[in-house]
Design a protein around this motif. Structure first.
Motif, PDB file in Angstrom:
ATOM      1  N   ASN A  85       0.774  -1.178  -0.041  1.00 20.41           N
ATOM      2  CA  ASN A  85       0.136   0.049   0.074  1.00 20.41           C
ATOM      3  C   ASN A  85       0.796   1.271   0.160  1.00 20.41           C
ATOM      4  O   ASN A  85       1.783   1.288   0.724  1.00 20.41           O
ATOM      5  CB  ASN A  85      -0.845  -0.040   1.170  1.00 20.41           C
ATOM      6  CG  ASN A  85      -2.104  -0.779   0.831  1.00 20.41           C
ATOM      7  OD1 ASN A  85      -2.432  -1.311  -0.232  1.00 20.41           O
ATOM      8  ND2 ASN A  85      -2.627  -1.554   2.235  1.00 20.41           N
ATOM      9  N   LEU A  86       0.537   2.076  -0.924  1.00 19.88           N
ATOM     10  CA  LEU A  86       1.137   3.475  -0.988  1.00 19.88           C
ATOM     11  C   LEU A  86       0.502   4.469  -0.019  1.00 19.88           C
ATOM     12  O   LEU A  86      -0.850   4.515   0.186  1.00 19.88           O
ATOM     13  CB  LEU A  86       0.907   4.008  -2.371  1.00 19.88           C
ATOM     14  CG  LEU A  86       1.508   5.644  -2.683  1.00 19.88           C
ATOM     15  CD1 LEU A  86       2.853   5.366  -2.420  1.00 19.88           C
ATOM     16  CD2 LEU A  86       1.001   5.745  -3.996  1.00 19.88           C
ATOM     17  N   PRO A  87       1.058   4.890   1.000  1.00 22.62           N
ATOM     18  CA  PRO A  87       0.295   5.766   2.126  1.00 22.62           C
ATOM     19  C   PRO A  87      -0.660   6.728   1.264  1.00 22.62           C
ATOM     20  O   PRO A  87      -0.416   7.421   0.385  1.00 22.62           O
ATOM     21  CB  PRO A  87       1.543   6.484   2.635  1.00 22.62           C
ATOM     22  CG  PRO A  87       2.749   5.759   2.367  1.00 22.62           C
ATOM     23  CD  PRO A  87       2.427   5.112   1.084  1.00 22.62           C
TER      24      PRO A  87
ATOM     25  N   ILE B   9      -2.433  11.520  -1.872  1.00 21.14           N
ATOM     26  CA  ILE B   9      -3.134  12.802  -1.990  1.00 21.14           C
ATOM     27  C   ILE B   9      -2.545  14.059  -2.325  1.00 21.14           C
ATOM     28  O   ILE B   9      -2.932  14.813  -3.243  1.00 21.14           O
ATOM     29  CB  ILE B   9      -4.146  12.846  -0.741  1.00 21.14           C
ATOM     30  CG1 ILE B   9      -5.328  11.615  -0.853  1.00 21.14           C
ATOM     31  CG2 ILE B   9      -4.824  14.156  -0.695  1.00 21.14           C
ATOM     32  CD1 ILE B   9      -5.739  11.726   0.420  1.00 21.14           C
ATOM     33  N   ASN B  10      -1.306  14.112  -1.644  1.00 22.15           N
ATOM     34  CA  ASN B  10      -0.596  15.431  -1.932  1.00 22.15           C
ATOM     35  C   ASN B  10       0.018  15.116  -3.408  1.00 22.15           C
ATOM     36  O   ASN B  10      -0.124  16.236  -3.936  1.00 22.15           O
ATOM     37  CB  ASN B  10       0.683  15.227  -1.038  1.00 22.15           C
ATOM     38  CG  ASN B  10       0.325  15.520   0.539  1.00 22.15           C
ATOM     39  OD1 ASN B  10      -0.652  16.004   0.540  1.00 22.15           O
ATOM     40  ND2 ASN B  10       1.302  15.216   1.070  1.00 22.15           N
ATOM     41  N   SER B  11       0.278  14.065  -3.872  1.00 19.08           N
ATOM     42  CA  SER B  11       0.776  14.124  -5.335  1.00 19.08           C
ATOM     43  C   SER B  11      -0.536  14.390  -6.230  1.00 19.08           C
ATOM     44  O   SER B  11      -0.450  15.198  -7.453  1.00 19.08           O
ATOM     45  CB  SER B  11       1.149  12.635  -5.795  1.00 19.08           C
ATOM     46  OG  SER B  11       0.358  11.632  -5.694  1.00 19.08           O
TER      47      SER B  11
ATOM     48  N   PHE C 184       9.418   5.486  -1.833  1.00 17.10           N
ATOM     49  CA  PHE C 184       8.569   4.604  -1.239  1.00 17.10           C
ATOM     50  C   PHE C 184       8.486   3.114  -1.709  1.00 17.10           C
ATOM     51  O   PHE C 184       8.474   2.125  -1.250  1.00 17.10           O
ATOM     52  CB  PHE C 184       7.059   5.166  -1.059  1.00 17.10           C
ATOM     53  CG  PHE C 184       6.154   4.193  -0.569  1.00 17.10           C
ATOM     54  CD1 PHE C 184       6.077   3.908   0.838  1.00 17.10           C
ATOM     55  CD2 PHE C 184       5.342   3.235  -1.250  1.00 17.10           C
ATOM     56  CE1 PHE C 184       5.415   2.855   1.445  1.00 17.10           C
ATOM     57  CE2 PHE C 184       4.430   2.401  -0.694  1.00 17.10           C
ATOM     58  CZ  PHE C 184       4.480   2.237   0.646  1.00 17.10           C
ATOM     59  N   HIS C 185       8.647   2.924  -3.317  1.00 21.40           N
ATOM     60  CA  HIS C 185       8.440   1.615  -4.027  1.00 21.40           C
ATOM     61  C   HIS C 185       9.751   1.059  -3.840  1.00 21.40           C
ATOM     62  O   HIS C 185       9.777  -0.245  -3.742  1.00 21.40           O
ATOM     63  CB  HIS C 185       7.880   1.992  -5.252  1.00 21.40           C
ATOM     64  CG  HIS C 185       6.448   2.215  -5.673  1.00 21.40           C
ATOM     65  ND1 HIS C 185       5.218   1.366  -5.155  1.00 21.40           N
ATOM     66  CD2 HIS C 185       5.598   3.401  -6.044  1.00 21.40           C
ATOM     67  CE1 HIS C 185       4.335   1.910  -5.301  1.00 21.40           C
ATOM     68  NE2 HIS C 185       4.364   3.150  -5.878  1.00 21.40           N
ATOM     69  N   LEU C 186      11.018   1.806  -3.877  1.00 20.26           N
ATOM     70  CA  LEU C 186      11.955   1.069  -4.035  1.00 20.26           C
ATOM     71  C   LEU C 186      12.296   0.510  -2.380  1.00 20.26           C
ATOM     72  O   LEU C 186      12.830  -0.446  -2.384  1.00 20.26           O
ATOM     73  CB  LEU C 186      13.125   2.266  -4.165  1.00 20.26           C
ATOM     74  CG  LEU C 186      13.281   2.562  -5.360  1.00 20.26           C
ATOM     75  CD1 LEU C 186      14.432   3.818  -5.599  1.00 20.26           C
ATOM     76  CD2 LEU C 186      13.912   1.491  -6.246  1.00 20.26           C
TER      77      LEU C 186
END
Length: 116
Positions: free
Chosen positions: A38-40, A45-47, A100-102
């Motif tokens: 899961n991506l926070p 939302i910020n992106s 984050f993904h890395l």
């Protein structure tokens, strides 16, 4: 939405562009979370907010007053968000998501190495 169309900005085209951007971003978030950890949500939302601001500024040829009307916020709020997201450096949140993904991938790699 009533928008003064100075600078030859077509309100219906702007609204359609922003709606397409919203749909694309939501689909990307859901797809990302289906494929990986899961991506926070706050980071995502910020992106999304940053992408919408960039898109509104691009469509309005940098006119912050019109962009703020399109986005439904005060011009001062838009200006604060432009500073917050450092719109002159729009890669900021994209880089955070990539990092984050890395990190998530390295955690999975460490976990799989521990299993052996």
């Amino acid at each position: 939405m009533e928008i003064n169309t100075e600078n030859n900005v077509n309100a219906s085209e702007v609204e359609a562009e922003l709606n397409n951007a919203r749909i694309k971003l939501i689909n990307n978030y859901l797809l990302t979370n289906c494929v990986s950890e899961n991506l926070p949500l706050k980071l995502f939302i910020n992106s999304i907010e940053e992408e919408l601001i960039e898109k509104a500024l691009k469509i309005t040829k940098g006119n912050q007053r019109i962009a703020s009307k399109i986005l439904g916020m005060k011009a001062t709020t838009l200006n604060e968000k432009i500073r917050k997201y450092d719109i002159s450096n729009p890669k900021k949140y994209k880089l955070q998501i990539e990092l984050f993904h890395l990190l998530q991938n390295s955690k999975r790699f460490e976990f799989s190495m521990d299993q052996k």
